[in-house]
Design an enzyme around this catalytic site. Structure first.
Site, PDB file in Angstrom:
ATOM      1  N   VAL A  52     -53.932 -85.345  16.455  1.00 62.31           N
ATOM      2  CA  VAL A  52     -53.568 -85.251  15.033  1.00 62.31           C
ATOM      3  C   VAL A  52     -54.744 -84.740  14.213  1.00 62.31           C
ATOM      4  CG1 VAL A  52     -53.036 -86.637  13.000  1.00 62.31           C
ATOM      5  CG2 VAL A  52     -51.744 -86.943  15.112  1.00 62.31           C
ATOM      6  N   ALA A  53     -55.946 -85.256  14.528  1.00 64.88           N
ATOM      7  CA  ALA A  53     -57.115 -84.860  13.735  1.00 64.88           C
ATOM      8  C   ALA A  53     -57.490 -83.412  14.003  1.00 64.88           C
ATOM      9  CB  ALA A  53     -58.287 -85.774  14.059  1.00 64.88           C
ATOM     10  N   ILE A  85     -55.660 -80.805  15.336  1.00 70.41           N
ATOM     11  CA  ILE A  85     -54.719 -79.710  15.043  1.00 70.41           C
ATOM     12  C   ILE A  85     -54.821 -79.379  13.549  1.00 70.41           C
ATOM     13  CG2 ILE A  85     -52.273 -79.096  14.889  1.00 70.41           C
ATOM     14  CD1 ILE A  85     -51.856 -80.709  17.452  1.00 70.41           C
ATOM     15  N   GLU A 126     -53.362 -78.726  10.905  1.00 71.81           N
ATOM     16  CA  GLU A 126     -52.042 -78.602  10.277  1.00 71.81           C
ATOM     17  C   GLU A 126     -52.152 -78.339   8.777  1.00 71.81           C
ATOM     18  OE1 GLU A 126     -53.289 -81.507  11.232  1.00 71.81           O
ATOM     19  OE2 GLU A 126     -53.320 -82.506   9.291  1.00 71.81           O
ATOM     20  N   ASP A 128     -54.235 -42.975 -12.455  1.00 70.18           N
ATOM     21  CA  ASP A 128     -53.816 -42.075 -13.522  1.00 70.18           C
ATOM     22  C   ASP A 128     -54.973 -41.911 -14.481  1.00 70.18           C
ATOM     23  OD1 ASP A 128     -51.249 -41.962 -12.679  1.00 70.18           O
ATOM     24  OD2 ASP A 128     -50.536 -43.576 -13.984  1.00 70.18           O
ATOM     25  N   ASN A 175     -60.930 -87.118   9.649  1.00 75.39           N
ATOM     26  CA  ASN A 175     -60.005 -86.019   9.423  1.00 75.39           C
ATOM     27  C   ASN A 175     -59.437 -86.051   8.003  1.00 75.39           C
ATOM     28  OD1 ASN A 175     -58.295 -83.833  10.272  1.00 75.39           O
ATOM     29  ND2 ASN A 175     -56.623 -85.308  10.144  1.00 75.39           N
ATOM     30  N   ASP A 215     -60.954 -82.933   5.957  1.00 78.41           N
ATOM     31  CA  ASP A 215     -60.024 -81.800   5.940  1.00 78.41           C
ATOM     32  C   ASP A 215     -59.563 -81.445   4.541  1.00 78.41           C
ATOM     33  OD1 ASP A 215     -59.942 -81.141   8.523  1.00 78.41           O
ATOM     34  OD2 ASP A 215     -57.788 -81.415   8.785  1.00 78.41           O
TER      35      ASP A 215
HETATM   36  P1  ATP Z   1     -51.998 -38.754 -16.745  1.00 80.66           P
HETATM   37  O1  ATP Z   1     -51.712 -38.623 -15.297  1.00 80.66           O
HETATM   38  O2  ATP Z   1     -53.357 -38.425 -17.133  1.00 80.66           O
HETATM   39  O3  ATP Z   1     -51.455 -39.978 -17.339  1.00 80.66           O
HETATM   40  P2  ATP Z   1     -49.779 -37.696 -17.817  1.00 80.66           P
HETATM   41  O4  ATP Z   1     -49.012 -38.559 -16.892  1.00 80.66           O
HETATM   42  O5  ATP Z   1     -49.775 -37.997 -19.254  1.00 80.66           O
HETATM   43  O6  ATP Z   1     -51.235 -37.545 -17.353  1.00 80.66           O
HETATM   44  P3  ATP Z   1     -47.775 -35.958 -17.893  1.00 80.66           P
HETATM   45  O7  ATP Z   1     -47.185 -36.950 -18.803  1.00 80.66           O
HETATM   46  O8  ATP Z   1     -47.124 -35.636 -16.603  1.00 80.66           O
HETATM   47  O9  ATP Z   1     -49.251 -36.300 -17.588  1.00 80.66           O
HETATM   48  O10 ATP Z   1     -47.981 -34.665 -18.711  1.00 80.66           O
HETATM   49  C1  ATP Z   1     -48.296 -33.446 -18.093  1.00 80.66           C
HETATM   50  C2  ATP Z   1     -48.520 -32.395 -19.143  1.00 80.66           C
HETATM   51  O11 ATP Z   1     -47.342 -32.245 -19.899  1.00 80.66           O
HETATM   52  C3  ATP Z   1     -49.589 -32.746 -20.141  1.00 80.66           C
HETATM   53  O12 ATP Z   1     -50.840 -32.291 -19.732  1.00 80.66           O
HETATM   54  C4  ATP Z   1     -49.137 -32.062 -21.390  1.00 80.66           C
HETATM   55  O13 ATP Z   1     -49.624 -30.743 -21.412  1.00 80.66           O
HETATM   56  C5  ATP Z   1     -47.649 -32.032 -21.252  1.00 80.66           C
HETATM   57  N1  ATP Z   1     -47.031 -33.094 -22.059  1.00 80.66           N
HETATM   58  C6  ATP Z   1     -47.336 -34.408 -22.047  1.00 80.66           C
HETATM   59  N2  ATP Z   1     -46.556 -35.095 -22.893  1.00 80.66           N
HETATM   60  C7  ATP Z   1     -45.721 -34.195 -23.443  1.00 80.66           C
HETATM   61  C8  ATP Z   1     -44.655 -34.273 -24.386  1.00 80.66           C
HETATM   62  N3  ATP Z   1     -44.290 -35.431 -24.935  1.00 80.66           N
HETATM   63  N4  ATP Z   1     -44.025 -33.146 -24.722  1.00 80.66           N
HETATM   64  C9  ATP Z   1     -44.380 -31.981 -24.161  1.00 80.66           C
HETATM   65  N5  ATP Z   1     -45.349 -31.832 -23.287  1.00 80.66           N
HETATM   66  C10 ATP Z   1     -46.025 -32.913 -22.919  1.00 80.66           C
END
Ligand code: ATP
Length: 861
Positions: free
Chosen positions: A281-282, A284, A286, A328, A694, A698
């Site tokens: 018991v001690a 294992i 558990e 992103d 234990n 433990d």
């Molecule tokens: P990140 O990856 O840096 O977040 P993001 O996701 O904002 O970038 P997207 O949203 O895919 O990138 O935008 C890509 C491109 O589209 C931008 O670089 C811009 O030129 C254009 N864009 C972004 N927002 C708009 C919008 N609301 N209307 C028109 N064009 C846009």
């Protein structure tokens, strides 16, 4: 309010009157009343085991039952005191196990509460966000791409709405939805095209819908019992479960051998049986699975305080293995506060007498709304445009601009087209406006030289780190069918461009350099222009001269194999479509990497799922991305990922520490009892001694080890290989040699004390207990000596060790405990001797650290 089941057969007017609602939804007071009547819009949790059942569950361990039986039998044939104390210890053990399990459950519950979603709903005629739990039948809700459908809805209005119903029907292709009444009896949910069901995901378009069922009345509620399974075990828990089974078999084997050897030596059957069972018991381990669950779930709680919300428990332990963070740009590395810094209007025949064409684009081609206080609300890129307009126009002028050019249609922005278009009524004609990335707009301009010039000049702005948006448009005689709108994006006139900046977050630079020392590669993935991306990546330390930047188009032209060969050299991906992120994750994984990937949109879901740690954004993220992710950043901040990785490494380290501690102690008990007969010694310990040690060692000190602070150099270590055994890095050796050392000092004490005519058994009992306490203090760090680490830095552990020490002293010196534990008070010499022996173990483990450090240095040289 009697509701018919077939909502899809009714038109919305009928349903509005049936549900006593209207286009603009319910009033707050009515919704409150209905909330009381219908209850919250939530799926019922599986009935929790009541506390007493959880407690009783602690006794279902087979060995515990055998121990209780052996104790009772030996009480009947011999001494009742032993039986009682053993039963008390069993109960105390169960209490400890119960408290641990209960804490683990509570910690998990509080995490669940944090992941609740919000829904946009009409209340008192205004669109407001409310917790989805508070929806009631009759509410009118607004859905958009990325939302999870919060309740069962009869759709009132749809714009290109597509819903992924796989969670309900298993059908993985998103379904086109519509609003028309459907015929047919008993249609399957999958065929009810004018309905959207709770728990399904909006992948495209927008809609409004009338809530017809909430909570357990929804389609998913009806099958909810199927969904409420226990969460699967984490890899660590699984490994521990397998290891626990193996070690139990080994320990049982040893104990059986001891029992047989005892009988062969002619000892009485019941005392030997009791001793062997107590040892089993001690020894294992558990408590380990419960301790791991607690460490993981308390760790998840600490992560939530650091703004990283864990959705899947395995993420806690795997965070420490991350070798790549693919992030992103906008909002994660940058502040997501766009400000227009440059405007370049292209002079063209004006469409309106009051506004330039570029102003029309800036003012009309977006989805921004002004809130009650007149502040623009919406996506940051677009908010920046409206803010710019509000510098040039008063609020009233801006609103009159919008009213003078009413919007009659749109082709929404999407990150693969990188542009959006809107259509506005101008007299009997239609103005089409389009804005987007320079290359996305230049490719649809009428005049090629304008297109060329736009691309050239935009490049210059992008190099400065600016996001550039180009504007264009044309006049149409009439608006064709909706399906045709997207084809109108051609032959446009150029109106101008704007450049905007989004400064990097201050703390990100430091987090990136921390990544580098920790052996983690940060990589930027963005939809933005390569020059903009590089400028920002350079500012935060992700990109330096010589690093490779790959664009989405280039990536598209590479074969999987060629890409995998390059993937480790790329630090910036630009103009990447979200779908391509999946390829990046796969290529990294193919190279043996463990990748964290951030995402916020609907199209990010596959890559978030495939990543080793999918990270969604808490603020800007869609429900869809959150559903797919393992972890959610409550502040959308890159540095939070790095902090989470540090915390993940700490949690894992601490788990290894308490496993090391418990296994070493258990090993010492086995060695001591197992070796004594070979040395010709009498049984060194009684069953109650073993059970007592234990119980006190433990539980509390091990739990307190989970609180240990991170090692000082934790972010200077390389990531842990994900498949690394728990017993790697010398842990296995440690368990064996320190266990043997503990047994050695204990048996030496026995030998010496018998020779000196001392109270040998009490001394043996104490040496084993004290050396375990010495061990726990030393095992707090793998590399740092206790005095360097700070004696006081883990207060809970100090408390646990202090109270265990006092309890042990009580067992030795309190007269009423002496007969129960068969102990005798030790004199000063005996006590000092025992303490001295225990300190040997402590110092030996400290020495191990020094040797390992030397060894590590030599390896590094
Ligand atoms: P990140 O990856 O840096 O977040 P993001 O996701 O904002 O970038 P997207 O949203 O895919 O990138 O935008 C890509 C491109 O589209 C931008 O670089 C811009 O030129 C254009 N864009 C972004 N927002 C708009 C919008 N609301 N209307 C028109 N064009 C846009």
């Amino acid at each position: 309010m009697a509701l018919d089941v077939h909502f899809y057969q009714k038109n919305t007017t009928e349903l509005f009157s049936e549900l006593k609602s209207q286009n603009l939804g319910l009033s707050s007071s009515e919704s409150q009343k209905r909330l009381e009547e219908f209850g919250p819009n939530a799926l019922q949790e599986k009935k929790k085991k009541p506390a007493w059942l959880l407690f009783l569950g602690q006794f279902k361990d087979f060995m515990i039952l055998i121990l209780a039986a052996a104790a009772v039998i030996s009480g009947i044939v011999g001494d009742l005191t032993d039986t009682i104390i053993i039963l008390v210890i069993i109960v105390l053990n169960a209490v400890l196990g119960f408290v641990q399990e209960y804490r683990a459950e509570k910690a998990m519950d509080s995490l669940k509460k944090l992941t609740e979603t919000q829904t946009k709903v009409f209340r008192d005629g205004q669109l407001v966000a409310v917790p989805s739990r508070e929806l009631v039948p009759g509410d009118v809700v607004a859905l958009e791409a990325g939302n999870m459908v919060p309740a069962d809805l009869r759709l009132i209005e749809t714009f290109s709405l597509k819903v992924d119903e796989s969670s309900l029907t298993g059908e993985s292709v998103p379904i086109d939805k519509q609003t028309g009444v459907l015929e047919g009896e008993n249609l399957n949910p999958g065929d009810q095209l004018n309905m959207a069901f709770k728990g399904t995901l909006v992948t495209n378009g927008r809609a409004t819908g009338l809530v017809v069922a909430t909570g357990m009345k929804t389609q998913i509620g009806k099958i909810a019992s199927m969904l409420q399974e226990n969460p699967p075990l984490t890899p660590l828990q699984q490994r521990m479960q397998r290891f626990g089974k193996l070690i139990s078999v080994i320990i049982l084997g040893i104990c059986a051998a001891l029992f047989i050897a005892g009988i062969a030596r002619g000892e009485e059957i019941f005392p030997v049986l009791l001793l062997s069972v107590s040892l089993a018991v001690a020894a294992i381990p558990e408590a380990l699975p419960a301790l791991i669950t607690i460490a993981l779930s308390l760790g998840a709680g600490r992560l939530a305080k650091k703004k990283a919300l864990i959705r899947k428990l395995p993420a806690v332990e795997s965070l420490g293995s991350v070798t790549y963070i693919c992030t992103d740009k906008t909002g994660t590395l940058t502040q997501n506060k766009m400000t227009v810094t440059e405007v370049d209007a292209f002079h063209h025949t004006p469409i309106s007498a009051e506004y330039s064409n570029l102003q029309l684009g800036l003012g009309l081609c977006h989805d921004v709304h002004l809130d009650k206080k007149g502040r623009p609300e919406g996506e940051s890129t677009e908010v920046a445009l409206v803010e710019r307009m509000l510098q040039e126009l008063t609020k009233e002028q801006y609103q009159s601009l919008i009213q003078s050019f009413p919007r009659i249609g749109e082709v929404p922005f999407d990150s693969s087209r990188k542009r959006m278009s809107t259509f506005h009524q101008v007299g009997d004609q239609v103005l089409m406006l389009c804005k987007g990335a320079p290359e996305a707009v230049s490719s649809i301009l009428k005049k090629k030289e304008q297109a060329f010039q736009l691309q050239e000049s935009a490049e210059g702005w992008a190099k400065k780190g600016e996001r550039v948006l180009a504007f264009a448009g044309k006049i149409l005689d009439q608006l064709p069918e909706e399906a045709e709108w997207i084809n109108l994006e051609s032959e446009l006139d150029y109106y101008g461009k704007v450049g905007m900046i989004d400064p990097p977050r201050e703390e990100v630079k430091l987090a990136i350099s921390e990544c580098r020392t920790a052996g983690i590669h940060p990589v930027m993935i963005t939809g933005d222009h390569p020059a903009t991306a590089r400028a920002i990546a350079n500012a935060v330390g992700i990109w330096k001269k010589g690093d490779v930047t790959l664009t989405g188009t280039e990536l598209g032209n590479l074969s999987d194999e060629d890409f995998a060969n390059q993937v480790e050299n790329v630090s910036v991906y630009a103009r990447v479509a979200p779908e391509q992120k999946l390829r990046i994750v796969k290529a990294l994984q193919q190279k043996g990497h463990f990748a964290a990937m951030t995402g916020d949109g609907v199209n990010d879901a596959p890559s978030l799922k495939a990543a080793n740690i999918g990270v969604a954004m808490g603020i800007a993220g869609t429900d869809v991305s959150k559903e797919a992710a393992h972890m959610i950043l409550l502040d959308d901040n890159f540095s939070t990922i790095v902090r989470a990785i540090k915390e993940g490494r700490r949690i894992y380290d601490n788990i290894v520490k308490f496993i090391k501690y418990i296994m070493t102690c258990n090993g010492a008990e086995i060695w001591t009892i197992g070796l004594a007969p070979f040395l010709g010694f009498p049984n060194p310990l009684l069953p109650i001694h073993i059970l007592w040690i234990n119980l006190v060692t433990d539980g509390l000190p091990a739990l307190a080890l989970a609180n240990e602070r991170p090692e000082k150099d934790i972010m200077q270590q390389p990531p842990r290989p994900p498949k690394q055994s728990l017993f790697a890095n010398g842990v296995g050796y440690h368990i064996v040699w320190v266990g043997m050392l503990m047994a050695g000092v204990t048996l030496f004490t026995q030998y010496w004390a018998i020779r000196q005519g001392w109270h040998w058994q009490t001394m043996v009992f104490s040496v084993l207990a004290f050396s375990q306490l010495g061990h726990v203090m030393a095992v707090r760090s793998d590399r740092t000596l206790l005095w360097q680490q700070g004696f006081l830095s883990n207060k809970p552990l100090l408390l646990a060790v202090g109270s265990t020490f006092l309890l042990q002293m009580g067992v030795i010196y309190l007269p009423f405990l002496n007969p129960i534990f068969r102990t005798e008070p030790l004199d000063l010499q005996e006590l000092l001797f025992s303490g001295g022996m225990a300190l040997i173990v402590f110092h030996a483990v400290e020495l191990e650290k020094i040797i390992r450090r030397r060894f590590a240095h030599r390896l590094h040289r």
